[in-house]
Write an enzyme that holds these catalytic residues in place. Structure first.
Site, short mmCIF file in Angstrom:
data_model
loop_
_atom_site.label_atom_id
_atom_site.label_comp_id
_atom_site.label_asym_id
_atom_site.label_seq_id
_atom_site.Cartn_x
_atom_site.Cartn_y
_atom_site.Cartn_z
N VAL A 21 0.85 -1.20 0.00
CA VAL A 21 0.00 0.00 0.00
C VAL A 21 0.88 1.24 0.00
CG1 VAL A 21 -1.79 1.26 1.25
CG2 VAL A 21 -1.83 -1.24 1.22
N PRO A 41 11.13 0.33 8.89
CA PRO A 41 12.29 -0.53 9.16
C PRO A 41 12.57 -1.49 8.00
CG PRO A 41 10.57 -0.79 10.87
CD PRO A 41 10.01 0.11 9.83
N PRO A 240 11.16 1.88 -38.41
CA PRO A 240 11.33 0.79 -39.37
C PRO A 240 10.11 -0.09 -39.58
CG PRO A 240 12.29 0.21 -37.28
CD PRO A 240 11.85 1.64 -37.15
N ASP A 263 3.23 6.91 -46.25
CA ASP A 263 3.79 5.92 -47.16
C ASP A 263 3.37 4.52 -46.75
OD1 ASP A 263 5.18 7.64 -48.71
OD2 ASP A 263 7.11 7.32 -47.75
N LYS A 285 3.83 3.37 -52.48
CA LYS A 285 3.71 2.34 -53.49
C LYS A 285 3.09 1.11 -52.82
CE LYS A 285 7.66 1.11 -55.03
NZ LYS A 285 8.90 0.82 -55.74
N GLY A 316 8.55 6.03 -43.82
CA GLY A 316 9.22 4.92 -43.16
C GLY A 316 10.62 5.33 -42.70
N GLY A 317 11.06 4.74 -41.59
CA GLY A 317 12.42 4.99 -41.10
C GLY A 317 12.62 6.45 -40.75
N THR A 346 16.08 4.86 -38.26
CA THR A 346 16.22 4.35 -39.62
C THR A 346 16.34 2.82 -39.62
OG1 THR A 346 17.41 4.59 -41.70
CG2 THR A 346 18.75 4.63 -39.70
N MET A 401 17.34 -0.68 -50.29
CA MET A 401 16.75 -0.97 -51.60
C MET A 401 17.61 -1.98 -52.35
SD MET A 401 15.62 2.92 -52.52
CE MET A 401 17.06 3.71 -51.81
N GLY A 430 12.42 -5.89 -41.42
CA GLY A 430 12.99 -5.91 -40.08
C GLY A 430 12.13 -5.21 -39.05
N1 SAH Z 1 13.73 6.26 -44.93
C1 SAH Z 1 13.80 4.82 -44.78
C2 SAH Z 1 14.36 4.16 -46.01
C3 SAH Z 1 13.52 4.36 -47.23
S1 SAH Z 1 14.17 3.58 -48.65
C4 SAH Z 1 14.64 4.49 -43.55
O1 SAH Z 1 15.25 5.38 -42.95
O2 SAH Z 1 14.65 3.33 -43.14
C5 SAH Z 1 13.33 2.05 -48.64
C6 SAH Z 1 14.29 0.94 -48.27
O3 SAH Z 1 14.51 0.96 -46.87
C7 SAH Z 1 13.76 -0.44 -48.55
O4 SAH Z 1 13.96 -0.82 -49.88
C8 SAH Z 1 14.62 -1.26 -47.61
O5 SAH Z 1 15.90 -1.45 -48.15
C9 SAH Z 1 14.76 -0.34 -46.43
N2 SAH Z 1 13.80 -0.65 -45.38
C10 SAH Z 1 12.85 0.15 -44.88
N3 SAH Z 1 12.21 -0.46 -43.88
C11 SAH Z 1 12.76 -1.67 -43.74
C12 SAH Z 1 12.56 -2.75 -42.86
N4 SAH Z 1 11.62 -2.74 -41.91
N5 SAH Z 1 13.34 -3.85 -42.99
C13 SAH Z 1 14.30 -3.90 -43.92
N6 SAH Z 1 14.53 -2.90 -44.78
C14 SAH Z 1 13.80 -1.80 -44.70
#
Ligand code: SAH
Length: 598
Positions: A21, A41, A240, A263, A285, A316-317, A346, A401, A430
């Site tokens: 408590v 204590p 990621p 994206d 895409k 992404g990233g 990233t 890529m 990943g």
């Molecule tokens: N701005 C992003 C990258 C964009 S380019 C970053 O900082 O991560 C897109 C490429 O990023 C993909 O073709 C792949 O090579 C990589 N990518 C993005 N996310 C990923 C993931 N979860 N696992 C592996 N590769 C990844």
């Protein structure tokens, strides 16, 4: 009873007693910034840990008569009523507020059950008579009040500041507050939303006889901070793929956004509780459809910002790491649109962590190169100096890529004399539930990757630290790695348990928001965990989501839930015992379905 809310920041508070408590009281006080002294204590482990970490002062002894007098607020929670009574008397004599846990007679104040959404707090008191009833009522309201109320209150506070700056009369102010409240709160359903900037501007401007807010005459300079003329574009890195790797700042920008332009790679990280009023624009895409051209994306951002909206461009990233964020920022700057960049984690760093590969390692890799592997397919035009990279043994080379270009990359590196036995890997998707990893030597990597059928998005990793991949594969060893589980959102911590066990959890509010639908569809689900028949009803229509394939296992807690799912025609139903604790639940899901599928 007269309710108050105390500001405890830097106030000296005393807690007497070292049990569970006392721990809860100490935690509550610390959350409010109090300076806590514990007198006991003995103390339970977490209290001792707080003391060891310097978060509280611990006087490891019995309470001494009179000492309560030196504090601002006193709480006693020992199991000895005489001690508790002494503490209360000392405090009371000194004119200090005191509370003895579960002993209303020895209290000059009570601690209400409370509900918190950001700065919004509801306190429920029973004058100490029936705390259990207050707690249960709290539980009920916890379910009714969504997380959006915190954001709503923050928006209300900002709106109040803006109204105040207009220097209006009291009734004029109140009429604006009314408009804000009426438009943003649904009293029937107890839901609220954050209004758009445009709406707020309209409410601020108000009637014809009243002073209007003039839009800024000059073009706003690029930089953070929305202005009356143009909103703000935040280029936000979504990380990621694992939703938990979105930054705190990015999450806040999303919560404040009027529009989100995302994206495909970022779709799975949208917060499922984004209110339906937030515009969602998919521009990435997607399989089978053309990507929106870059100029159209930029034009959309400009259009939304010019309408005064707070726009999140979710990428992404990290936005600036191979994400064309630089091009978008340049275009916004050229148009005079205020913008900011919220960096993201990233993939070239995060996916390595999830795959057991240290990006650098003392004595092994002293350089980290992030390159676009796509570039290797450009023939002589390539801007990447593959020849120089090939000669750098003590380095980690990460190629973005890289799936299509993998054979060219490897050929170039080998041609330039790189050791064919260099450890190398490809990491697909990943940090997500769909993560796959192939580890081989540099020379064998293209064939190994092709055999596994690895697809974009994937990264190449080449260098000595890939040699750690098996020993450091912490993620692959988690019991629920690879699972993507849908659950109805609840504040019971279950989502965290599942995540800690390695699952990617899609925790959706019911009824579903548009954002939750986008998240569901981002990657295949492996299972759906339903705890009550009404959750089955709430999710039934969602089985047409592209994320909900035939392999989804319906984990149903209790026979009643399973029976509802059967009635609705759900497939792959697994009945879970109602008594399972989170650990049991994890073990059961990890063990996989028992029933014959179908
Ligand atoms: N701005 C992003 C990258 C964009 S380019 C970053 O900082 O991560 C897109 C490429 O990023 C993909 O073709 C792949 O090579 C990589 N990518 C993005 N996310 C990923 C993931 N979860 N696992 C592996 N590769 C990844």
């Amino acid at each position: 009873m007269f309710p108050v809310m105390l500001d405890l920041e830097n106030r000296r508070c005393l807690v007497v007693g070292g049990g569970g408590v006392a721990l809860r009281k100490v935690q509550g006080l610390l959350e409010e910034g109090a300076l806590v002294t514990l007198v006991a204590p003995e103390a339970v482990g977490p209290l001792a840990a707080l003391a060891a970490a310097g978060r509280i002062g611990w006087e490891r002894r019995a309470y001494q008569a009179g000492e309560a007098g030196g504090f601002w607020l006193v709480v006693a929670a020992t199991d000895d009523r005489a001690v508790n009574a002494q503490v209360f008397r000392d405090a009371d004599d000194a004119g200090i507020w005191a509370n003895v846990a579960d002993d209303p007679e020895l209290c000059s104040f009570h601690l209400p059950a409370r509900i918190r959404r950001g700065e919004l707090q509801l306190a429920i008191g029973s004058a100490g008579e029936a705390p259990f009833a207050a707690r249960r009522l709290r539980g009920l309201l916890e379910q009714r009040l969504g997380p959006e109320w915190g954001e709503w209150l923050a928006a209300a506070a900002r709106f109040r500041d803006q109204v105040r700056r207009l220097g209006l009369t009291a009734p004029e102010q109140e009429s604006r507050f009314d408009r804000f409240f009426e438009a943003t709160v649904d009293g029937e359903n107890l839901t609220a939303r954050v209004p758009t900037r445009a709406e707020q501007q309209q409410w601020l401007a108000a009637g014809p006889d009243e002073r209007r807010v003039e839009p800024a005459a000059t073009t706003p300079a690029p930089g953070p901070g929305p202005t009356a003329a143009a909103g703000l574009v935040s280029l936000v890195g979504a990380g990621p793929g694992c939703p938990g790797l979105l930054t705190v700042r990015g999450r806040r920008r999303l919560a404040e956004a009027d529009a989100v332009v995302y994206d495909r790679l970022a779709a799975g990280t949208l917060p499922c509780d984004l209110p339906a009023a937030v515009e969602l624009h998919a521009v990435g895409k997607a399989a089978g459809s053309q990507p929106v051209p870059q100029e159209e994306i930029t034009a959309l951002l400009v259009l939304l910002a010019r309408a005064g909206k707070r726009v999140v461009r979710l990428k992404g990233g990290d936005p600036y790491v191979f994400g064309r964020g630089g091009e978008e920022a340049e275009a916004l700057a050229a148009e005079g649109i205020p913008f900011e960049v919220v960096p993201g984690v990233t993939s070239g760093v995060a996916a390595l962590a999830w795959a057991g590969i240290p990006a650098t390692h003392r004595g092994e890799a002293v350089r980290l190169s992030l390159v676009t592997a796509h570039d290797a397919a450009q023939g002589e035009e390539s801007l990447v100096r593959w020849d120089l990279l090939a000669g750098d043994e003590h380095a980690t080379l990460v190629g973005y890529m890289g799936v299509a270009a993998l054979p060219e990359v490897v050929a170039r590196l080998l041609d330039a004399g790189m050791d064919p036995a260099t450890p190398a890997a490809v990491i697909e998707q990943g940090t997500t539930s769909a993560q796959r990893r192939v580890v081989a030597t540099l020379a064998e990597l293209p064939a190994a990757s092709a055999r596994a059928g690895l697809q974009p998005p994937a990264l190449l990793v080449i260098g000595p630290t890939v040699g750690h991949a098996d020993r450091l594969d912490w993620f692959g060893r988690l019991p629920l790695a690879g699972q993507r589980l849908l659950i109805a959102a609840a504040d019971d911590g279950l989502a965290f348990h599942l995540e800690d066990a390695g699952a990617e959890v899609v925790s959706v509010p019911l009824p579903l928001t548009p954002a939750a639908r986008v998240v569901m569809a981002a990657r295949p689900l492996t299972g759906c965990l339903v705890r009550r028949p009404d959750e089955v009803d709430g999710l039934d229509d969602e089985r047409c989501s592209p994320g909900w394939g035939a392999e989804v296992v319906a984990w149903c807690v209790g026979e009643a839930t399973a029976s509802r799912a059967r009635d609705c025609g759900w497939q792959r139903i697994e009945v879970l015992e109602e008594a399972l604790d989170p650990a049991g639940l994890v073990a059961r899901i990890a063990a996989g379905p028992r029933a014959a599928s179908g």
